[in-house]
Design a protein around this motif. Sequence first.
Motif, short mmCIF file in Angstrom:
data_model
loop_
_atom_site.label_atom_id
_atom_site.label_comp_id
_atom_site.label_asym_id
_atom_site.label_seq_id
_atom_site.Cartn_x
_atom_site.Cartn_y
_atom_site.Cartn_z
N ILE A 235 0.87 -1.17 0.00
CA ILE A 235 0.00 0.00 0.00
C ILE A 235 0.91 1.23 0.00
CG2 ILE A 235 -1.78 1.28 1.26
CD1 ILE A 235 -2.47 -1.48 2.61
N ILE A 236 0.82 2.05 -1.03
CA ILE A 236 1.73 3.18 -1.19
C ILE A 236 1.33 4.31 -0.26
CG2 ILE A 236 2.56 4.94 -2.80
CD1 ILE A 236 2.29 2.77 -4.99
N GLU B 287 16.79 13.00 -10.85
CA GLU B 287 16.04 13.43 -12.03
C GLU B 287 15.02 12.40 -12.48
OE1 GLU B 287 16.93 14.85 -16.62
OE2 GLU B 287 18.51 15.04 -15.11
N SER B 288 15.32 11.10 -12.31
CA SER B 288 14.41 10.07 -12.79
C SER B 288 14.08 9.00 -11.75
CB SER B 288 15.01 9.38 -14.04
OG SER B 288 16.23 8.73 -13.70
N SER B 289 14.57 9.15 -10.52
CA SER B 289 14.36 8.13 -9.50
C SER B 289 13.53 8.66 -8.33
CB SER B 289 15.71 7.64 -8.96
OG SER B 289 16.49 7.09 -10.00
N VAL B 290 12.88 7.73 -7.63
CA VAL B 290 12.08 8.08 -6.45
C VAL B 290 12.33 7.07 -5.35
CG1 VAL B 290 10.23 9.22 -7.76
CG2 VAL B 290 10.08 6.76 -7.27
N VAL B 291 12.03 7.49 -4.11
CA VAL B 291 11.98 6.56 -2.99
C VAL B 291 10.53 6.48 -2.56
CG1 VAL B 291 12.66 6.11 -0.60
CG2 VAL B 291 14.33 7.04 -2.23
N VAL B 292 10.00 5.26 -2.52
CA VAL B 292 8.60 5.04 -2.20
C VAL B 292 8.50 4.35 -0.85
CG1 VAL B 292 6.41 4.04 -2.94
CG2 VAL B 292 8.07 4.82 -4.64
N GLN B 293 7.75 4.96 0.07
CA GLN B 293 7.49 4.31 1.35
C GLN B 293 6.17 3.58 1.25
OE1 GLN B 293 7.42 6.81 4.90
NE2 GLN B 293 8.37 5.15 6.06
N MET B 294 6.20 2.31 1.62
CA MET B 294 5.00 1.47 1.52
C MET B 294 4.79 0.70 2.81
SD MET B 294 5.11 -0.37 -2.18
CE MET B 294 6.01 0.32 -3.57
N PHE B 295 3.51 0.36 3.02
CA PHE B 295 3.16 -0.62 4.04
C PHE B 295 2.97 -1.93 3.31
CE2 PHE B 295 -0.26 -2.25 7.10
CZ PHE B 295 0.69 -2.82 7.93
N THR B 296 3.85 -2.88 3.54
CA THR B 296 3.82 -4.15 2.82
C THR B 296 3.21 -5.26 3.67
OG1 THR B 296 6.01 -4.92 3.51
CG2 THR B 296 5.91 -3.46 1.59
N LEU C 75 -3.85 -5.73 10.11
CA LEU C 75 -3.90 -4.31 9.77
C LEU C 75 -3.83 -4.13 8.25
CD1 LEU C 75 -3.80 -1.26 10.36
CD2 LEU C 75 -1.35 -1.50 10.81
N PHE C 76 -2.92 -4.84 7.62
CA PHE C 76 -2.77 -4.73 6.17
C PHE C 76 -4.06 -5.13 5.46
CE2 PHE C 76 -1.88 -6.15 1.92
CZ PHE C 76 -0.98 -5.22 1.44
#
Length: 241
Positions: free
Chosen positions: A8-9, A17-26, A114-115
Amino acid sequence: MLHKTRGIILKTTLYSESSVVVQMFTEKFGIQSYMINGVRKPKAKIRMNMLQPLHLVEMIVYHKANSSIQRISELRPTPIFRSIPYDIIKSTITIFLNEVLYKSIRQQMADEHLFDFIFSAVCWFDESEETNVNFHLAFLLKLSRYLGFAPSTETKSDHSYFDLQEGEFKSLPPIHPYFIDKVDAALFISLYISPFEKINEIKLENKTRRSILDKILVYYTLHTASFGEIRSHQVLEDVLS
C-alpha cells in the motif's frame, strides 16, 4: 532473495532526475522504503501514476534485513482503481486517509490483520457505486482497533460523555477538554460498529460531520505518538462542504 508481496503506497519522494523513494506498508515486511530508478523516463516499466497515495500494488522485491532502502524487481497495480482517481470526492478522501495512515502506522514488522483491513477497505471504497461521504469517518474509527486504541462501546443510561483520552463513556464530563457529548458520541460509536455497507444510512449534516472528524483527529493525536497536524484536513472539508 526475491519475495512476492502486496503493498500500500504511502509516500513517494523524488530522489534524482528520474528516481524516487517510495514508502510502503507491505504485507510481508511492514513499513519499507524502496528505491525505484527511471520512473520518470518515457519507457519506464514502473511509472509515476502507479505510485500515487494509497494505491494498491503487487510486487516482487529484493529484501535485505536491516537495510533502510530496498529494491523492486516488478510492480503492478492490483486492483486497478476504477473510480478513486476520477471522482474528486473519493480522491480527496483517499489523499486525506493516506496522510493519516502515513502518520499513524509505525509497524516495522508484518501486521497482516492491519494490512488486510486497509487493503480491503480501500478496495470496497473504490468499488462502491455511490460516493460515500462518511467513509473516512468510519475508516478511521475502525482503523483505531488495529492500531490498539479502539473506543469502548460499553455504556449505561447515565453515561452521557465519551472521554477521548480514556476511550470510554463516563457519567460526568472529564476535567480535560477531550470529550464528546451524548448525541455526537452515539454517532461516533455508530460509525465505528456499522459495516461500510451501512454507513451511508447514518445521516450527518456537514457541520456535524466536520465536528466528528475534528474529534476523531483529536482521538488520534491523543493515542498516536508524534501524530502532528493533518494538512489535507481543510481541503477535505472544502470539498465535502
